[in-house]
Design a protein around this motif. Structure first.
Motif, PDB file in Angstrom:
ATOM      1  N   TYR A  53     -10.814 -33.458 -27.240  1.00  0.00           N
ATOM      2  CA  TYR A  53      -9.546 -33.448 -26.488  1.00  0.00           C
ATOM      3  C   TYR A  53      -8.719 -32.698 -27.280  1.00  0.00           C
ATOM      4  O   TYR A  53      -7.728 -31.923 -26.607  1.00  0.00           O
ATOM      5  N   GLU A  54      -8.484 -33.214 -28.547  1.00  0.00           N
ATOM      6  CA  GLU A  54      -7.773 -32.199 -29.364  1.00  0.00           C
ATOM      7  C   GLU A  54      -7.691 -30.590 -29.385  1.00  0.00           C
ATOM      8  O   GLU A  54      -6.995 -29.931 -29.034  1.00  0.00           O
ATOM      9  N   GLU A  55      -9.190 -30.676 -29.551  1.00  0.00           N
ATOM     10  CA  GLU A  55      -9.327 -28.910 -29.498  1.00  0.00           C
ATOM     11  C   GLU A  55      -9.112 -28.200 -28.288  1.00  0.00           C
ATOM     12  O   GLU A  55      -8.787 -27.029 -28.124  1.00  0.00           O
ATOM     13  N   GLU A  56      -9.631 -28.909 -27.155  1.00  0.00           N
ATOM     14  CA  GLU A  56      -9.658 -28.230 -25.984  1.00  0.00           C
ATOM     15  C   GLU A  56      -8.454 -28.492 -24.814  1.00  0.00           C
ATOM     16  O   GLU A  56      -8.253 -27.742 -24.033  1.00  0.00           O
ATOM     17  N   THR A 115     -18.349 -29.997 -25.129  1.00  0.00           N
ATOM     18  CA  THR A 115     -18.422 -30.404 -23.587  1.00  0.00           C
ATOM     19  C   THR A 115     -17.303 -29.536 -22.698  1.00  0.00           C
ATOM     20  O   THR A 115     -17.408 -28.912 -21.871  1.00  0.00           O
ATOM     21  N   ILE A 116     -16.069 -29.954 -23.132  1.00  0.00           N
ATOM     22  CA  ILE A 116     -14.841 -29.577 -22.461  1.00  0.00           C
ATOM     23  C   ILE A 116     -14.635 -27.940 -22.173  1.00  0.00           C
ATOM     24  O   ILE A 116     -14.602 -27.605 -21.043  1.00  0.00           O
ATOM     25  N   TYR A 117     -14.729 -27.245 -23.300  1.00  0.00           N
ATOM     26  CA  TYR A 117     -14.595 -25.910 -23.190  1.00  0.00           C
ATOM     27  C   TYR A 117     -15.972 -25.495 -22.293  1.00  0.00           C
ATOM     28  O   TYR A 117     -15.615 -24.742 -21.482  1.00  0.00           O
ATOM     29  N   THR A 118     -16.968 -25.632 -22.806  1.00  0.00           N
ATOM     30  CA  THR A 118     -18.320 -24.950 -22.253  1.00  0.00           C
ATOM     31  C   THR A 118     -18.349 -25.343 -20.846  1.00  0.00           C
ATOM     32  O   THR A 118     -18.627 -24.515 -20.055  1.00  0.00           O
ATOM     33  N   GLU A 119     -18.442 -26.512 -20.499  1.00  0.00           N
ATOM     34  CA  GLU A 119     -18.595 -27.102 -19.278  1.00  0.00           C
ATOM     35  C   GLU A 119     -17.554 -26.686 -18.053  1.00  0.00           C
ATOM     36  O   GLU A 119     -17.565 -26.529 -17.036  1.00  0.00           O
TER      37      GLU A 119
END
Length: 743
Positions: free
Chosen positions: A191-194, A628-632
């Motif tokens: 969450y922090e990163e994306e 997950t968040i970025y890639t998906e």
């Protein structure tokens, strides 16, 4: 070539004659601060709208101060607090005002956790009596004033606490926090990163409720990194990191009532199986909380209004997209709880006004251009303030427009990149302007007209300093590739001779929604490109399909196939540029960092008849290894889209390598793991392909600290000279011989 447009405007680095430029830009000068720009640090507009505060650091005494300035005169009114007069702390690095501005949180001893998160010691300074209160003896995260300024909420050891500033008592409001298991009120790594936030708790307007997100990381797979340090044995950093297709944290939304000391889990009237809560925000009604709920594919976004008093929920807005929906911080509630929202649902990012029940009142901005920043709404003048690329996709301007979408006014006048910081009452804004030829300038402007009132700070000293160096023009143009006019800049050697041929070095990032070709002042890499131009290279950057600010269709064309169209565009651009009479098509190289490293690897492998060399720094070598968040968001899951993940993975194209390849990574990269480089290296080895590589011990994704950056750029420059610059050295030798003969 006719398809290559070279007649566009040219931006000059300086306004002095090239003949006056004598010094070379060295790698040492880039990294020792020679070209550092002056800036305004931690600027905050005071509530009265007539003054602003700035954090000032005294290098001689190593102390910091919050100084108050008057907008009209730009003169310092007073020093609010100076660490020199505080016994408890020598300096502070950041500050946050309470809503009434009678108290300030001062940060000190801050240490980074990940990209945005920090731990530190924090004090509350009372402006009225000069008292200083330590919030907690231990290092904590995200201390935040309640609106009434009587309390501070903060996180420690994965739990939430509230310190009562009147009684001095601290209350722990969650009990189950545990490392790598449960996090309350602070985001997990992904969450922090994306989603780009750390504090996952919010005070309501009445200061009697706190909403927070709880992360249950129990089922998220762990990733570990060796930390080599200086001891006899290495240690390990172990943390939860969900790679594409793996389990995410189970998230839940909770509201703690300070009056009853009860915490309730929020329930909405919809069943979500695998979802995100990327934003929460209280409305002006202290009982109504808004929350974004998003499906795992990130192509459905729901805006809920949650009544904390009645335990009810109302879905007011539901957006869907064929590709994905961007999450922003632009949600703004007006007095009547109608709200401002931004969306690219009409093909370009624009501003919308909805009533409190989610009924569209009107679309405020329209056109084939993107809103790039939303600054706010002034209820006194009924104006919205925003930044956009309406004046060309490589430029940024600041505009105002009425809430009804009328009377749009361009407030900034200079062509380049303009960024505004508005006073609290929207009567003034401090504009930060820069372009490829002008270093940052800070000016005070009227919010009504945009007219310049006064200059605050410039970088004339830097401009004068640069006049002593050999610098080249940065030429902006477009290049027609695969049916699109792609933005491009080019830097040629200062002594460019179109009768000669030069090696071409291409720079790019190319990630979804990004922009590398922009009319703004230099970063460190720009000075490096100048250094390379001095060595005899033509340096070029092209923003291909998938990059941003040219509409949703252009940006989202790469959906489910990251690395396909972007690579095709870079290869095609290199081929077309190689046909220019002054480019040596046998000496073309490309480089990139992170997504750019993923790209440069693919370009060298797939474009082995075009590129002679490539440098990949901290590259993703397979999207199966990324979060997950970025890639998906762009690829869905590997289980659903295996070919999308594998067809454009550099690992699966190593057999095509013909040129020279430099692979670089930091061993402490918590973002793009060293695993990417190790797996790519192993694939190259098994394919019997020679390559150069370097691993920087314990360095994160930024690969910096001490002498690290200088070492890295020396290594890359040497590699470029070795692989592309052989003829340059011969030309230099011939030039020396000619001068000797003439002499």
């Amino acid at each position: 070539m006719k398809s290559l447009k070279l007649s566009f405007f040219v931006c000059f680095f300086t306004t002095v004659f090239l003949s006056a430029q004598t010094k070379d830009i060295t790698l040492e000068s880039i990294w020792n601060g020679t070209f550092r720009t002056e800036r305004m640090d931690v600027l905050h507009s005071l509530a009265n709208g007539q003054q602003y505060s700035v954090l000032n650091f005294d290098r001689n005494t190593r102390t910091t101060a919050i100084d108050i300035y008057d907008y009209k005169t730009l003169k310092k009114v007073k020093t609010l607090v100076n660490s020199a007069s505080l016994d408890a702390l020598q300096y502070f690095t950041n500050y946050t005002f309470s809503k009434d501005e009678n108290k300030v949180i001062l940060a000190t001893n801050e240490t980074a956790i990940y990209r945005r998160s920090v731990l530190g010691h924090y004090y509350v300074y009372n402006v009225n009596d000069g008292s200083l209160t330590l919030i907690d003896k231990d290092k904590i995260q995200e201390p935040t004033f309640s609106p009434d300024a009587n309390k501070v909420a903060f996180a420690k050891d994965n739990n939430l606490y509230i310190k009562d500033l009147l009684s001095g008592e601290t209350t722990q409001i969650t009990q189950d926090g545990k490392k790598n298991t449960i996090i309350n009120g602070i985001t997990d790594w992904v969450y922090e990163e994306e989603f780009a936030f750390v504090r996952a708790f919010e005070w309501n307007a009445a200061s009697n409720k706190i909403a927070f997100i709880r992360f249950d990381e129990t089922n998220v797979p762990e990733f570990s990194m060796d930390v080599y340090g200086e001891g006899l044995y290495q240690t390990q950093h172990v943390f939860k990191y969900p790679k594409a297709g793996e389990a995410n944290s189970n998230v839940s939304l909770h509201i703690h009532d300070l009056e009853t000391n009860e915490t309730k889990k929020v329930k909405v009237d919809k069943v979500y199986n695998d979802f995100y809560i990327p934003r929460i925000k209280w409305t002006n009604d202290s009982d109504i909380l808004s929350a974004h709920y998003m499906n795992r594919h990130q192509n459905e976004l729901d805006l809920w209004m949650i009544n904390a008093k009645r335990d009810t929920s109302n879905l007011v807005l539901a957006e869907k997209d064929d590709a994905y929906i961007d999450v922003t911080d632009n949600l703004t509630f007006l007095k009547d709880n109608s709200f401002i929202w931004t969306s690219d649902k009409d093909g370009f990012n624009h501003i919308y006004h909805y009533d409190k029940n989610g009924k569209l009142i009107n679309q405020i901005t329209k056109g084939n251009w993107e809103v790039t920043n939303y600054y706010g709404y002034d209820e006194n003048t009924n104006k919205i303030f925003y930044q956009s690329v309406e004046n060309g996709s490589i430029n940024r301007d600041v505009y105002s427009i009425k809430l009804n979408g009328r009377n749009k006014t361009r407030l900034t006048k200079s062509e380049g990149t303009n960024r505004a910081s508005f006073s609290a009452d929207f009567s003034y804004f401090i504009n930060t302007f820069s372009s490829a030829s002008t270093p940052p300038e800070y000016t005070l402007n009227s919010a009504a007209s945009g007219n310049l009132i006064k200059s605050i700070k410039d970088n004339d000293v830097l401009s004068q300093n640069l006049s002593n160096y050999k610098t080249s023009k940065k030429e902006f143009s477009t290049i027609h590739i695969n049916g699109n006019d792609l933005n491009m800049w080019m830097i040629k050697p200062a002594d460019f001779d179109d009768s000669k041929q030069y090696p071409l070095f291409m720079a790019q990032y190319s990630g979804p929604g990004s922009q590398s070709v922009a009319n703004r002042w230099n970063g460190a890499n720009d000075y490096w490109y100048q250094h390379l131009a001095q060595q005899g290279y033509v340096v070029v950057c092209v923003d291909g399909r998938g990059t941003g600010l040219k509409g949703a269709a252009f940006k989202k064309v790469t959906q489910n196939e990251l690395g396909k169209y972007e690579v095709e565009d870079q290869i095609a651009a290199a081929k077309q540029l190689g046909e220019l009479p002054y480019i040596d098509a046998t000496r073309i190289g490309i480089w990139g960092w992170s997504y750019g490293g993923f790209m440069s690897s693919n370009c060298l492998f797939k474009g082995n008849d075009v590129f002679k060399m490539a440098i990949a720094v901290a590259p993703v070598s397979s999207w199966r290894f990324y979060d997950t968040i970025y890639t998906e968001r762009y690829m869905t899951t590997p289980q659903e889209n295996a070919s999308g993940y594998d067809d454009n993975s550099p690992i699966n194209h190593v057999d095509k390598l013909k040129g020279d390849f430099l692979l670089v990574h930091g061993s402490g990269d918590d973002n793009v793991h060293l695993q990417n480089t190790m797996r790519l290296a192993e694939a190259l080895i098994q394919a019997d392909k020679q390559f150069d590589w370097a691993v920087y011990p314990d360095k994160n994704h930024g690969i910096y600290g001490g002498n690290t950056r200088l070492h890295l750029y020396k290594k890359m420059t040497h590699f470029i000279n070795k692989t592309l610059g052989d003829k340059i050295e011969k030309q230099k030798e011939e030039k020396v011989k000619e001068q000797t003969i003439k002499g």
